[in-house]
Design a protein around this motif. Sequence first.
Motif, mmCIF file in Angstrom:
data_model
loop_
_atom_site.group_PDB
_atom_site.id
_atom_site.type_symbol
_atom_site.label_atom_id
_atom_site.label_comp_id
_atom_site.label_asym_id
_atom_site.label_seq_id
_atom_site.Cartn_x
_atom_site.Cartn_y
_atom_site.Cartn_z
ATOM 1 N N LYS A 82 4.875 -7.664 5.535
ATOM 2 C CA LYS A 82 4.677 -6.437 4.758
ATOM 3 C C LYS A 82 3.189 -6.147 4.582
ATOM 4 O O LYS A 82 2.740 -5.028 4.828
ATOM 5 N N ASP B 292 8.082 0.503 5.555
ATOM 6 C CA ASP B 292 7.820 -0.108 6.846
ATOM 7 C C ASP B 292 9.153 -0.263 7.561
ATOM 8 O O ASP B 292 9.971 -1.077 7.183
ATOM 9 N N ASP B 293 9.323 0.524 8.570
ATOM 10 C CA ASP B 293 10.624 0.599 9.230
ATOM 11 C C ASP B 293 11.109 -0.750 9.734
ATOM 12 O O ASP B 293 12.257 -1.131 9.531
ATOM 13 N N THR C 190 6.297 5.449 1.165
ATOM 14 C CA THR C 190 5.935 4.475 2.184
ATOM 15 C C THR C 190 7.070 3.497 2.454
ATOM 16 O O THR C 190 7.593 2.898 1.533
ATOM 17 N N ASN D 76 -2.777 -3.065 8.458
ATOM 18 C CA ASN D 76 -2.959 -2.370 9.737
ATOM 19 C C ASN D 76 -2.911 -0.865 9.567
ATOM 20 O O ASN D 76 -3.715 -0.142 10.140
ATOM 21 N N ARG D 77 -1.968 -0.410 8.783
ATOM 22 C CA ARG D 77 -1.763 1.035 8.678
ATOM 23 C C ARG D 77 -2.724 1.706 7.725
ATOM 24 O O ARG D 77 -3.161 2.820 7.959
ATOM 25 N N TYR D 78 -3.004 1.030 6.619
ATOM 26 C CA TYR D 78 -3.747 1.715 5.554
ATOM 27 C C TYR D 78 -5.052 1.019 5.196
ATOM 28 O O TYR D 78 -5.823 1.539 4.419
ATOM 29 N N THR E 242 1.391 -5.226 7.820
ATOM 30 C CA THR E 242 1.658 -3.833 8.199
ATOM 31 C C THR E 242 0.830 -2.891 7.345
ATOM 32 O O THR E 242 0.242 -1.930 7.841
ATOM 33 N N ARG E 243 0.771 -3.171 6.055
ATOM 34 C CA ARG E 243 -0.014 -2.304 5.164
ATOM 35 C C ARG E 243 -1.494 -2.344 5.528
ATOM 36 O O ARG E 243 -2.163 -1.323 5.530
#
Length: 104
Positions: A22, A42-43, A40, A28-30, A25-26
């Motif tokens: 989790k 994460d699929d 928000t 990397n994305r934000y 991903t956060r």
Amino acid sequence: MPQCNIDDCTTPAAHRRTVCHKHRTRLNRYGDPDFTQWTTADDMDVQLLIEQQRVPDGATRLERRLIAVGLSDRGMSAERVAEVVAVAPRTVHRWRAKTRQTAA
Ligand SMILES: [Zn+2]
């Protein structure tokens, strides 16, 4: 198993990583491990959590909702879904109804 490096996160770190899925991903994305808001989700995490039938403490409201709907789709009762997702059974019923409306 080493734990996620982010403060207060008790999730085990992902394989050969210093943070959990989790938070990775956060990041990397934000660029922010604490980035979390209603919109928000994460699929990949959501699908995994539906399989595992669990919800991490840091899950956003939207993630909880997606997991609840996913579990419902798999035939789990609203009462059981409510337990897993840690919301009231009414909330699960409402989410299910809303999702049906949106799909129709
Ligand atoms: Zn974490």
